[in-house]
Design a protein around this motif. Structure first.
Motif, short mmCIF file in Angstrom:
data_model
loop_
_atom_site.label_atom_id
_atom_site.label_comp_id
_atom_site.label_asym_id
_atom_site.label_seq_id
_atom_site.Cartn_x
_atom_site.Cartn_y
_atom_site.Cartn_z
N GLU A 1 0.43 -1.18 0.03
CA GLU A 1 -0.28 -0.17 -0.23
C GLU A 1 1.18 1.08 0.15
N ALA B 1 1.72 3.45 -3.68
CA ALA B 1 0.61 4.71 -3.15
C ALA B 1 0.57 5.79 -2.98
N ALA C 1 2.32 8.98 -4.71
CA ALA C 1 1.18 10.69 -4.19
C ALA C 1 2.58 11.04 -4.33
#
Length: 201
Positions: free
Chosen positions: A152, A155, A159
């Motif tokens: 995870e 991400a 970003a």
């Protein structure tokens, strides 16, 4: 009845370490002397390591985990930059000029009437500066997150990088290089981290 699993695991473990060590060595060479051939050799060795890690029926001994992690991070850090460069060369060739600070030179948007009419050349500016250092940090974080079993975090990495580069992505050349380079770098780092994740699962 004869069980071949221990023999298969022993062979796969030996091949895993050999291929991973080979990929790490060639990745360092590719970083120091960028050549597409070195990238393909390292990619092949990394693919073999992935197959060996996925073929293991049990995890490798606990004592070998740190060694696998060091090798994988070495591959991620050193191999990712030439891998991204090779991907960019295949996709774009030498369509943009390199800048002095690791970025690329692009023509600024015309701001005066003379520039808009083509009477005067618009000035150039360097964008995507510091890409090598950013790439190294990105690959350490990506490979580390895969090794740790926390994908995870990818991400968050994407970003942060996207937000940091947002103002530089107005030109098409910058957008294309950003997307291709980032994806190639992340795929490389994730593949290296996945070897460890599979081997120590």
């Amino acid at each position: 009845m004869f069980d071949p699993t221990p023999i298969v695991d022993t062979i796969a473990t030996a091949a895993l370490f050999l291929s991973l060590a080979g990929a790490a060595a060639v990745s360092i060479i590719a970083y120091l002397r960028p050549r597409a051939l070195f990238v393909w050799i390292a990619a092949g060795a990394l693919a073999v390591a992935l197959m060996c890690a996925s073929a293991l029926s049990t995890s490798v001994a606990d004592g070998f985990g740190p060694l696998l992690t060091v090798l994988a991070l070495t591959i991620a850090v050193f191999g990712g930059s030439p891998a991204a460069g090779t991907a960019l060369q295949l996709a774009m060739g030498a369509s943009v000029a390199p800048g002095l600070h690791g970025g690329i030179l692009i023509t600024s948007k015309p701001t005066t009437d003379a520039e808009r009419q083509g009477l005067v050349a618009a000035p150039t500016q360097e964008v995507l500066r510091g890409g090598r250092v950013i790439g190294i940090l990105e690959r350490i974080a990506a490979a580390g997150s895969i090794v740790a079993g926390f994908p995870e975090a990818l991400a968050i990495i994407v970003a942060v990088k996207g937000v940091g580069r947002f103002t530089e992505l107005e030109a098409a050349e910058a957008r294309e290089r950003f997307i291709i380079g980032t994806l190639a770098s992340l795929i490389w780092a994730c593949a290296a981290g996945l070897v460890v994740h599979l081997a120590v699962r």
